[in-house]
Each structure stands twice: as C-alpha cells, then as structure tokens.
Scaffold this motif. Sequence first.
Motif, PDB file in Angstrom:
ATOM      1  N   ILE A  37      46.460  44.917  48.087  1.00 45.88           N
ATOM      2  CA  ILE A  37      45.714  43.701  47.772  1.00 45.88           C
ATOM      3  C   ILE A  37      46.404  43.093  46.559  1.00 45.88           C
ATOM      4  O   ILE A  37      46.443  43.697  45.482  1.00 45.88           O
ATOM      5  CB  ILE A  37      44.240  44.015  47.483  1.00 45.88           C
ATOM      6  CG1 ILE A  37      43.603  44.654  48.718  1.00 45.88           C
ATOM      7  CG2 ILE A  37      43.486  42.741  47.101  1.00 45.88           C
ATOM      8  CD1 ILE A  37      42.194  45.138  48.495  1.00 45.88           C
ATOM      9  N   ILE A  53      37.305  47.528  52.077  1.00 45.53           N
ATOM     10  CA  ILE A  53      38.753  47.648  51.972  1.00 45.53           C
ATOM     11  C   ILE A  53      39.216  48.656  53.021  1.00 45.53           C
ATOM     12  O   ILE A  53      38.689  49.772  53.087  1.00 45.53           O
ATOM     13  CB  ILE A  53      39.159  48.105  50.566  1.00 45.53           C
ATOM     14  CG1 ILE A  53      38.639  47.108  49.515  1.00 45.53           C
ATOM     15  CG2 ILE A  53      40.669  48.263  50.454  1.00 45.53           C
ATOM     16  CD1 ILE A  53      38.806  47.577  48.084  1.00 45.53           C
ATOM     17  N   ILE A  60      45.706  48.277  44.622  1.00 49.88           N
ATOM     18  CA  ILE A  60      44.896  47.093  44.330  1.00 49.88           C
ATOM     19  C   ILE A  60      45.511  46.435  43.101  1.00 49.88           C
ATOM     20  O   ILE A  60      45.638  47.062  42.047  1.00 49.88           O
ATOM     21  CB  ILE A  60      43.426  47.474  44.091  1.00 49.88           C
ATOM     22  CG1 ILE A  60      42.832  48.107  45.353  1.00 49.88           C
ATOM     23  CG2 ILE A  60      42.615  46.245  43.678  1.00 49.88           C
ATOM     24  CD1 ILE A  60      41.437  48.661  45.178  1.00 49.88           C
TER      25      ILE A  60
END
Length: 307
Positions: A37, A53, A60
Amino acid sequence: RLGFGVFQKQPFFNRLLGYGGSVTIPSTIDFLPVTSIGDRTFFSCTRISSITIPNSVVSIGTNAFQSCTSLKSLTIPDMVTIVGDHAFADCTNLATVTLGQSVMAIGDGAFSDSTSLTNIAIRGSVTNIGDGAFADCPNLAAITVDALNTVYSSESGVLFNRSQTSLIQYPQGKLGTYPLPNSVTNVGDFAFAKCSGLTGISMTNKVARIGADAFQQCVNLTAIILPNSVTSIGDGAFFGCTKLTAVTLPNLVTRIGVDVFNQCSSLTNITIPNGVVEIGDRAFQYGGSLPSIRVPDSVTDIGSWAF
C-alpha cells in the motif's frame, strides 16, 4: 514493484475519496498481486470506517492511512512486515489494532495522535519500533509485548528493551506515580512525554541518562529526585512541566541543555552543581517563580535566553 499506491489515478481509487464506510482492497488488479500500500494512498480519507487489507500485502507505506479519522478498528494481515512512518497517525477514532504475526518494523510516529487507542500488543516478530510510534495517544493505558520477542519487553504496560535497561515508552493513559525498575539505566527520548497523568516518579542509583524531551509537558509532575548516578540530561527533558517546583541536579552533570526547564513556571528552587560548565539556550526561560539562582564558578558558557 506492484503497489496499491500506483493506482491512485484509477477510478477505483477515486471512488474511495468520495464514499465512506467499509473498504476492501483487492488482492489482485489485472491479474497481478497487490503487494504494498503506497505512501499516502488513503491519506485523509476521512469517511472510511473500516478497511480490509488482503494477505498479499507485505508493506504499508509512509502516511498510507494518516488522518483517516473515521477508521475505528484495524487488523494488519500476517504477511505484512513493515508499517511505515506515520502510517496510521491522526486516526483519532482508531480504538483497536491487531498486528499481524510477521510485522518486523513499526515506523516513526506510526500510530501517533491516535487518541482513541487504549492498548497495543507487540508481536514476537517486531525488531524495530521507531521514534514516537505511539506518541500523543492520551488514552493508551498499556503496551504489551509477546514473551518470545527478543528485542523488546513490557512490564505493567510499559515498553522496555529486552533487558529492561532502557525505558522506551510510558503509556500516556497511565495515572499516578511510577517507580522505575532497578534494572533501568536509560530513560529514552520522549519516554514520558505528555504523560499528563504522571504525578511522581522515583529512580534508583543505576539511572545514568535522561533522554531528550523525556518528561516534556508532564504537566502534573510536581517533584523529581534525580539520583547521583545521572550524568546526562537531554535537551528539553523537563520542558513545560508547569507544576514542577524543585530540582537538585546530580553532581556528575556537566551540561544543562537547551530548553531543559523552559516553561517550568512553578519552579522555585534549583540547585546547580559545581561541575556544570554549560547552561544551554532557553534552559530556564519562563521559569517565572524562581526568586534567585546560583551559577557556580565552573560555568563557562551561558546560552541565549537562558534565564
């Protein structure tokens, strides 16, 4: 690399900015796996209340979910190894966080200013926690660490290194007085910063270092006795401790750093030992209750606005 952030200009992402509620990140896009991400992907998506997720994600990014102020709970999948700097900062409604079993690094300020967060459990896999990862979380009452973790540990909800020689983070939501364990030699940078519920602390003669901003803005701390073992007090260590009335500095301290007692407006008595050679910039600025102060002959350098 294939990261979710690279799709920010695609219609799927644009819809996220306009709609709230629950969001599920796809595990594949155009038959390719979503493995990260990206930085700022969901930055300030204030209407998202929950996010799913996929297990394909391993990292992340920085500021990825910062200021998602409606996000209430979070489960980080087991494949994620890195939670980036400020990834969930300013998520003011985030009350529950479950870290996956593979998380190794929690970045600087990763959960800072998450004002609804009440506790956090550090997995055995975590080997790096960044500066201020849980700073400015006023309701955080406990940080617990898996007993199998080889780098960190916890006792009574307080975060330490494994050997408990260094106190890393005292939860802001803890109240009352606190006696440091006998093993502690180092009080880390920002360790007690903004702990408004802290009213007193006691230290053993093993403590050698008080870190920068260690007790910054502990506004209900009225007194502190620094043991003679202390040799170093970091810049801003007691900045804004507005109820602190008296301090005796240990004999081995040679420097009073920048902003150490700045805005300690109730300070009425300070004893500076003969070994001090430097008083830093703004060291006692706004110490409005000090009637007098003795500067020993050993002092050779007084900074700007020191008094």
